[in-house]
Design an enzyme around this catalytic site. Structure first.
Site, PDB file in Angstrom:
ATOM      1  N   GLU A 159      -5.547  -7.987  -0.180  1.00 52.68           N
ATOM      2  CA  GLU A 159      -6.607  -7.812   1.067  1.00 52.68           C
ATOM      3  C   GLU A 159      -7.706  -7.379   0.764  1.00 52.68           C
ATOM      4  O   GLU A 159      -8.242  -6.774  -0.140  1.00 52.68           O
ATOM      5  CB  GLU A 159      -5.903  -6.636   1.740  1.00 52.68           C
TER       6      GLU A 159
ATOM      7  N   GLU B  33       0.776  -1.234  -0.024  1.00 56.82           N
ATOM      8  CA  GLU B  33       0.035   0.270   0.082  1.00 56.82           C
ATOM      9  C   GLU B  33       0.620   1.229  -0.168  1.00 56.82           C
ATOM     10  O   GLU B  33       0.915   2.112   1.095  1.00 56.82           O
ATOM     11  CB  GLU B  33      -0.856   0.088   1.166  1.00 56.82           C
TER      12      GLU B  33
END
Length: 467
Positions: A374, A160
């Site tokens: 995720e 991320e």
């Protein structure tokens, strides 16, 4: 008719070192910024978290028992290099060898991330990825891991990149709590993408066995209306949070369209950024070397034009309706009252994942393959004598599986899914109240309890049938 996932589809569970290991100050581990930050803020501690440092064999055995093919995990950089470079902590190296040996014993594939929000504190205090010298240290650390941990086949450079940059320098929800600095946000994004490219090139030119990619947080941005102003606001938000990253990953440069929008955001905030053109040499070389793209996806956003000063409120309590996101030069993310939301104001819209997957196939055809690294539902699980009925989580994941199956039907190569999270873990800004796991953890006793979702996930893994 029930939809099905591809027969060789990997069904995994996701974790991150700082959120599950605990033991933040044992066996020679160096500090990260969070250690001091959480104490200063008077918040919860990341000790013991899920005590994965000591309980890893239990959790990996649960993976085998519940037909979870792979565990997504991260190596803590400061367990290997306490200062980020230089002296090696051999106890940290030995620990990860033990974890990987247990994975092999149980037939569970380790899917390993090198950096998951936890730069060693000495490097963080020296500017983190705003400091170009730290790129060199990251690449050295990556090369060490490639050579040392030959048990690992799947490597991700970063987790991320956008939330690293935006939470540190735009939203201010992560240390060092800087807000509304677009220039630092963009500089951090670029430097991390350059570091990713360099690590990919080291991996490929070193002929290490396995595959390498990057994990991006990507959430579709839609205009709040069909007005030109709202459509432009959504395009601005998208350019900074999606196009900038995917252009860097798969073009090795930023398209003129992307840079025009990013520069518009910078100008609205009276800021500028200089990017070294030499960086694109490494980035272009890496652009066709990514074996996979990891996507973290939890929701979608609707954006309307906004002309005021930047205002933010991040919902950390689970009190619905408290989130505010208004960024000068970009727009305002609005609440869709007609769509379901989590207690943390995250809009549940599985079609956003489908739209994203189709878009990547069309706009970045060299993506190779995708893992959903995720996705999951943060929930206030109710524990009743060891029984945890989490139908809402099952429904959330089911809907997203259906979107993945639809995208696969349209020719998108989605190779696997990692639910966030394997077990309940420590949350960066929510502590221990927001649970995501397939396995409930009593954080006082560290005992694990399978939730209803764990049994459902096991059935889907065995049959690849979405029920």
């Amino acid at each position: 008719m029930l939809k099905k996932l591809p027969k060789d589809f990997i069904m995994g569970g996701a974790t991150a070192a700082y959120q599950c290991e605990g033991s933040t100050d044992v066996d020679g581990k160096g500090q990260v910024a969070w250690d001091q930050f959480l104490v200063e803020k008077g918040r919860y501690s990341a000790n013991p978290a899920s005590d994965f440092y000591n309980q890893y064999a239990v959790d990996i055995a649960l993976c085998k028992k519940f037909k979870i093919d792979s565990i997504r995990m991260s190596i803590s950089w400061s367990r290997i290099f306490p200062n980020g470079y230089g002296e090696i902590n051999h106890k940290g190296v030995e620990y990860y060898h033990k974890v990987f040996a247990e994975c092999k014993k149980q037939g569970v594939i380790p899917f390993v991330t090198l950096h998951h929000f936890d730069t060693p504190k000495s490097l963080f205090d020296d500017g983190d990825f705003l400091n170009r010298k730290n790129i060199d240290y990251f690449v050295d650390y990556a090369k060490f891991c490639f050579e040392e941990f030959t048990e690992v086949y799947y490597w991700s450079t970063f987790n991320e990149i956008y939330p690293v940059a935006s939470n540190q320098y735009l939203l201010g929800s992560f240390p060092p709590e800087v807000q509304f600095d677009i220039a630092k946000t963009v500089t951090c994004l670029h430097n991390m993408m350059y570091a990713h490219a360099r690590a990919v090139n080291v991996f490929k030119e070193g002929n290490y066995a396995g595959e390498i990619g990057v994990v991006h947080s990507l959430e579709t941005k839609y205009p709040a209306s069909e007005s030109l102003k709202d459509r432009h606001a959504a395009a601005l938000d998208d350019a900074l949070s999606i196009k900038f990253l995917l252009d860097a990953t798969y073009f090795g440069y930023y398209s003129p369209e992307t840079m025009e929008l990013v520069n518009e955001i910078l100008a609205a905030n009276s800021q500028t950024v200089e990017i070294d053109e030499e960086d694109f040499i490494e980035m272009k070389k890496a652009s066709n070397r990514n074996d996979f793209l990891g996507i973290n996806n939890y929701g979608s956003h609707w954006v309307k034009a906004y002309d005021g000063e930047s205002k933010l409120h991040y919902n950390t309590t689970g009190e619905k309706g408290t989130q505010v996101y208004q960024i000068k030069g970009i727009g305002e993310r609005i609440v869709r009252e007609d769509l379901p939301k989590t207690d943390w104001d995250w809009i549940i819209y599985p079609k956003g994942l489908y739209d994203l997957l189709i878009r990547i196939k069309n706009e970045y055809p060299n993506y190779n393959k995708i893992f959903i690294t995720e996705n999951g539902l943060g929930y206030k699980d109710e524990f009743e004598e060891g029984i945890i009925m989490d139908d809402a989580r099952i429904d959330y994941v089911r809907q997203h599986f259906n979107s993945i199956a639809d995208a696969c039907e349209e020719g998108v190569n989605v190779a696997g899914y990692f639910i966030w999270s394997l077990m309940d873990v420590f949350s960066w800004v929510n502590g221990y109240t927001k649970r995501y796991g397939l396995f409930y953890i009593d954080f006082e006793t560290q005992k694990r309890y399978p939730k209803e979702s764990a049994y459902w996930y096991k059935f889907v893994s065995e049959t690849k049938t979405i029920i």
